[in-house]
Write a protein that holds these residues in place. Sequence first.
Motif, PDB file in Angstrom:
ATOM      1  N   ALA A 102       2.953  -2.567  37.061  1.00 35.69           N
ATOM      2  CA  ALA A 102       2.271  -3.252  35.997  1.00 35.69           C
ATOM      3  C   ALA A 102       3.477  -4.363  35.303  1.00 35.69           C
ATOM      4  CB  ALA A 102       1.212  -2.749  35.357  1.00 35.69           C
ATOM      5  N   GLN A 103       4.792  -4.022  34.704  1.00 37.04           N
ATOM      6  CA  GLN A 103       5.441  -4.596  33.735  1.00 37.04           C
ATOM      7  C   GLN A 103       5.738  -5.484  34.516  1.00 37.04           C
ATOM      8  OE1 GLN A 103       7.155  -1.870  30.903  1.00 37.04           O
ATOM      9  NE2 GLN A 103       6.277  -0.897  31.369  1.00 37.04           N
ATOM     10  N   LEU A 104       6.410  -5.704  35.628  1.00 35.32           N
ATOM     11  CA  LEU A 104       6.759  -6.211  36.689  1.00 35.32           C
ATOM     12  C   LEU A 104       6.052  -7.898  37.392  1.00 35.32           C
ATOM     13  CD1 LEU A 104       8.853  -3.869  38.834  1.00 35.32           C
ATOM     14  CD2 LEU A 104      10.217  -5.225  37.164  1.00 35.32           C
ATOM     15  N   PRO A 105       6.630  -8.942  37.327  1.00 32.88           N
ATOM     16  CA  PRO A 105       6.127  -9.556  37.799  1.00 32.88           C
ATOM     17  C   PRO A 105       4.966  -9.594  39.002  1.00 32.88           C
ATOM     18  CG  PRO A 105       8.152 -10.757  36.985  1.00 32.88           C
ATOM     19  CD  PRO A 105       8.377  -9.451  37.042  1.00 32.88           C
ATOM     20  N   ALA A 106       3.465 -10.467  39.625  1.00 33.72           N
ATOM     21  CA  ALA A 106       3.786 -10.021  40.894  1.00 33.72           C
ATOM     22  C   ALA A 106       3.814 -10.875  42.000  1.00 33.72           C
ATOM     23  CB  ALA A 106       1.865 -10.764  40.203  1.00 33.72           C
ATOM     24  N   HIS A 107       5.043 -12.587  41.585  1.00 33.45           N
ATOM     25  CA  HIS A 107       5.262 -13.364  42.020  1.00 33.45           C
ATOM     26  C   HIS A 107       7.074 -13.025  42.313  1.00 33.45           C
ATOM     27  CE1 HIS A 107       0.900 -14.061  43.673  1.00 33.45           C
ATOM     28  NE2 HIS A 107       0.818 -14.373  42.224  1.00 33.45           N
ATOM     29  N   PRO A 108       7.762 -13.721  43.011  1.00 34.63           N
ATOM     30  CA  PRO A 108       8.805 -13.563  43.126  1.00 34.63           C
ATOM     31  C   PRO A 108       9.638 -15.189  42.105  1.00 34.63           C
ATOM     32  CG  PRO A 108       9.050 -14.627  45.242  1.00 34.63           C
ATOM     33  CD  PRO A 108       7.341 -13.669  44.412  1.00 34.63           C
ATOM     34  N   PRO A 109      10.664 -15.234  41.383  1.00 32.22           N
ATOM     35  CA  PRO A 109      11.007 -15.884  40.888  1.00 32.22           C
ATOM     36  C   PRO A 109      10.985 -17.400  41.412  1.00 32.22           C
ATOM     37  CG  PRO A 109      12.880 -14.635  40.496  1.00 32.22           C
ATOM     38  CD  PRO A 109      11.687 -13.811  41.494  1.00 32.22           C
ATOM     39  N   GLU A 110      11.040 -18.502  41.294  1.00 29.76           N
ATOM     40  CA  GLU A 110      11.055 -19.315  41.844  1.00 29.76           C
ATOM     41  C   GLU A 110      12.462 -19.915  41.635  1.00 29.76           C
ATOM     42  OE1 GLU A 110      10.250 -22.800  44.641  1.00 29.76           O
ATOM     43  OE2 GLU A 110       9.156 -20.727  44.056  1.00 29.76           O
ATOM     44  N   ARG A 111      13.264 -20.139  40.807  1.00 34.15           N
ATOM     45  CA  ARG A 111      14.689 -20.195  39.954  1.00 34.15           C
ATOM     46  C   ARG A 111      15.320 -18.977  39.668  1.00 34.15           C
ATOM     47  NH1 ARG A 111      15.143 -25.833  40.189  1.00 34.15           N
ATOM     48  NH2 ARG A 111      13.186 -26.531  39.393  1.00 34.15           N
ATOM     49  N   GLY A 112      16.412 -19.688  40.214  1.00 31.24           N
ATOM     50  CA  GLY A 112      17.212 -18.592  39.787  1.00 31.24           C
ATOM     51  C   GLY A 112      17.548 -17.676  38.275  1.00 31.24           C
ATOM     52  N   GLU A 113      17.298 -16.370  37.691  1.00 31.36           N
ATOM     53  CA  GLU A 113      17.377 -16.186  35.944  1.00 31.36           C
ATOM     54  C   GLU A 113      18.888 -15.524  36.040  1.00 31.36           C
ATOM     55  OE1 GLU A 113      13.807 -13.365  35.353  1.00 31.36           O
ATOM     56  OE2 GLU A 113      13.679 -13.970  36.745  1.00 31.36           O
ATOM     57  N   PRO A 114      18.899 -15.615  34.458  1.00 28.15           N
ATOM     58  CA  PRO A 114      20.401 -14.816  33.784  1.00 28.15           C
ATOM     59  C   PRO A 114      20.861 -13.447  33.624  1.00 28.15           C
ATOM     60  CG  PRO A 114      19.466 -16.731  32.203  1.00 28.15           C
ATOM     61  CD  PRO A 114      18.505 -16.169  32.839  1.00 28.15           C
ATOM     62  N   PHE A 115      21.727 -12.943  34.682  1.00 30.57           N
ATOM     63  CA  PHE A 115      21.856 -11.527  34.883  1.00 30.57           C
ATOM     64  C   PHE A 115      21.625 -11.129  34.007  1.00 30.57           C
ATOM     65  CE2 PHE A 115      23.715  -7.399  36.464  1.00 30.57           C
ATOM     66  CZ  PHE A 115      23.751  -7.506  37.335  1.00 30.57           C
ATOM     67  N   GLU A 116      21.262 -11.534  32.580  1.00 30.20           N
ATOM     68  CA  GLU A 116      21.538 -10.442  31.263  1.00 30.20           C
ATOM     69  C   GLU A 116      19.853 -10.558  31.598  1.00 30.20           C
ATOM     70  OE1 GLU A 116      24.945 -13.521  29.916  1.00 30.20           O
ATOM     71  OE2 GLU A 116      22.909 -13.875  31.086  1.00 30.20           O
ATOM     72  N   GLU A 117      19.261 -11.300  31.837  1.00 29.01           N
ATOM     73  CA  GLU A 117      17.594 -10.647  32.135  1.00 29.01           C
ATOM     74  C   GLU A 117      17.323  -9.692  32.759  1.00 29.01           C
ATOM     75  OE1 GLU A 117      14.489 -13.870  32.361  1.00 29.01           O
ATOM     76  OE2 GLU A 117      16.223 -15.604  30.709  1.00 29.01           O
ATOM     77  N   VAL A 118      18.133  -8.741  33.851  1.00 28.02           N
ATOM     78  CA  VAL A 118      17.826  -8.266  34.610  1.00 28.02           C
ATOM     79  C   VAL A 118      18.299  -6.717  34.156  1.00 28.02           C
ATOM     80  CG1 VAL A 118      19.444  -7.157  36.423  1.00 28.02           C
ATOM     81  CG2 VAL A 118      18.786  -9.576  36.725  1.00 28.02           C
ATOM     82  N   LEU A 119      19.478  -6.861  33.583  1.00 31.92           N
ATOM     83  CA  LEU A 119      19.953  -5.765  32.553  1.00 31.92           C
ATOM     84  C   LEU A 119      19.173  -5.357  31.365  1.00 31.92           C
ATOM     85  CD1 LEU A 119      24.015  -6.822  32.300  1.00 31.92           C
ATOM     86  CD2 LEU A 119      23.030  -5.019  33.584  1.00 31.92           C
ATOM     87  N   ARG A 120      18.068  -6.367  30.555  1.00 31.19           N
ATOM     88  CA  ARG A 120      17.045  -6.206  30.089  1.00 31.19           C
ATOM     89  C   ARG A 120      15.698  -5.586  30.323  1.00 31.19           C
ATOM     90  NH1 ARG A 120      13.650 -11.134  28.653  1.00 31.19           N
ATOM     91  NH2 ARG A 120      13.107 -10.444  30.455  1.00 31.19           N
ATOM     92  N   ASP A 121      15.984  -5.630  31.439  1.00 28.83           N
ATOM     93  CA  ASP A 121      14.226  -4.876  32.444  1.00 28.83           C
ATOM     94  C   ASP A 121      14.735  -4.290  32.611  1.00 28.83           C
ATOM     95  OD1 ASP A 121      12.718  -7.175  31.921  1.00 28.83           O
ATOM     96  OD2 ASP A 121      12.726  -8.207  33.738  1.00 28.83           O
ATOM     97  N   LEU A 122      15.832  -3.843  33.707  1.00 28.02           N
ATOM     98  CA  LEU A 122      16.624  -3.063  33.518  1.00 28.02           C
ATOM     99  C   LEU A 122      16.056  -1.374  32.658  1.00 28.02           C
ATOM    100  CD1 LEU A 122      17.925  -0.455  35.534  1.00 28.02           C
ATOM    101  CD2 LEU A 122      20.485  -1.323  34.905  1.00 28.02           C
ATOM    102  N   ASP A 123      16.883  -1.609  31.163  1.00 26.06           N
ATOM    103  CA  ASP A 123      16.903  -1.106  30.002  1.00 26.06           C
ATOM    104  C   ASP A 123      14.932  -1.296  29.341  1.00 26.06           C
ATOM    105  OD1 ASP A 123      19.459  -0.352  29.001  1.00 26.06           O
ATOM    106  OD2 ASP A 123      19.635  -2.187  28.638  1.00 26.06           O
ATOM    107  N   GLU A 124      14.473  -1.934  29.556  1.00 27.47           N
ATOM    108  CA  GLU A 124      12.991  -1.878  29.146  1.00 27.47           C
ATOM    109  C   GLU A 124      11.486  -1.692  30.301  1.00 27.47           C
ATOM    110  OE1 GLU A 124      12.276  -5.869  27.273  1.00 27.47           O
ATOM    111  OE2 GLU A 124      13.638  -5.086  25.891  1.00 27.47           O
ATOM    112  N   VAL A 125      11.823  -1.979  31.828  1.00 34.96           N
ATOM    113  CA  VAL A 125      11.185  -1.438  32.536  1.00 34.96           C
ATOM    114  C   VAL A 125      11.308  -0.682  33.557  1.00 34.96           C
ATOM    115  CG1 VAL A 125       9.703  -2.954  34.395  1.00 34.96           C
ATOM    116  CG2 VAL A 125      10.083  -3.560  32.297  1.00 34.96           C
TER     117      VAL A 125
END
Length: 476
Positions: A40-63
Amino acid sequence: MSPEEFRVFGRQVVDWIADYHAGIESHPVRSQVRPGEVRAQLPAHPPERGEPFEEVLRDLDEVLLPGVTHWQHPSFFAYFPANASGPAILGDLLSSGLGVQGMVWATSPACTELETVVVDWMAELLGLPEHFRTDAAGGGVIQDSASSAALVACLAALQRVSGGDVAAKGITRRHTLYVSEHTHSSLERAARMVGIGADNVRVVAVDPGTLGMDPQHLDDLIAEDLAAGAVPTLVCATVGTTSTTAIDPVRAVGEVCRRRGVWLHVDAAYAGVAAICPELRWINDGVGEFADSYCTNAHKWLLTNFDCSLLWLADRGPLVDALSILPEYLRNPATLSGEVIDYRDWQVPLGRRFRALKLWSVLRWYGASGLREHIRTGVGLAQEFADWVREDPRFELLEPHPLGLVCFRPRFPELSPEQAEERTHEVMESLNASGELYLTHTKVDGRTVLRFAVGSPQTERRHVLAAWKRIQEAVG
């Protein structure tokens, strides 16, 4: 991602892993999330554009991290250990970085030849017979899991018992496979996948004292199946069952298999690595003389992260005959010379990872003496826990418990058997829900018993003692 960007984020990832292991005790052992909460905390659709890797690590911690059950936690006593040590993680990183596809020798000679060295080293450390070496008639291979090892052992057994016809013509007769009630379910799954069928998996009685397979009943079942026109194909003897670490009498079972011409597969997925310690090699009595195949998991108790399951064969011929297909696009001078091993013929998938790197890293970092110390520490802590259980009249201890698993149950004499079963499950669930430790259960003779498995390199006596006190409090 450029090499420089990889360098920056790679350091962050290594730091994250190091911090995670250093602070792992701050997490509840078992995840506390509800079904669907992570999704439920993850987007329903894949990202259209690439995201910074810092956001991957942030979601790793928080989600994601709240939804992780922490298998490396020192108070994880459930299932069996699934060790992930520093050298193994680094070896796996190197494997990922190289990106090797080691399906045949020619696609990366080092991938194949390091694997042959590592499995031969392990055979030596475990005291396995010379014919299991890769420079002999048999040899070893790293599978992903003991389930895959069981599957290819079944294929090899079918190939041998059919005189080589099964690979070409398929199964044309009724074949039978033999297990005990405590054999891992992967054997029945293997029977289903190779076409033997679940209905032809015969369940052999066990000794009520040891829970090991009864060789006489095995012989009787084989005789009965032969009389009915079936083809007895494979017997699985287990060294360290998943439920209780019961040990089947491999020598006596092997004598029946030898006399009847049936393939003997020995599943030592959890317990086999204990034979690194000379005083524990008794668990493999009879393997050298009778086993056609033998499996143990380095990714359970041997400090090597998943997946890394070791399979040896006394004669690799039936397995290679069953699985070898050489399409034109895989033809190469080395394969055609017959001078090399092509491990694609030893497994179900064609492709294969460079798994040997992580086990090689573990063997070189710890050495035999370090690995023995790790095994002995786990056994010692488990035996001390068993002593505490034995001395407390509120609990019943299941004997024997020679390795790192202790099975026990609380006594509730004031309750009916049904109520006692329900209360035992309530105790276990309350302990697991607390986040302070994690246990699992099994059933023996129809009664629920709790399983306490020691094996993490992070686990110290204080963790075992704290768990025991918490268990006592929960029972009251």
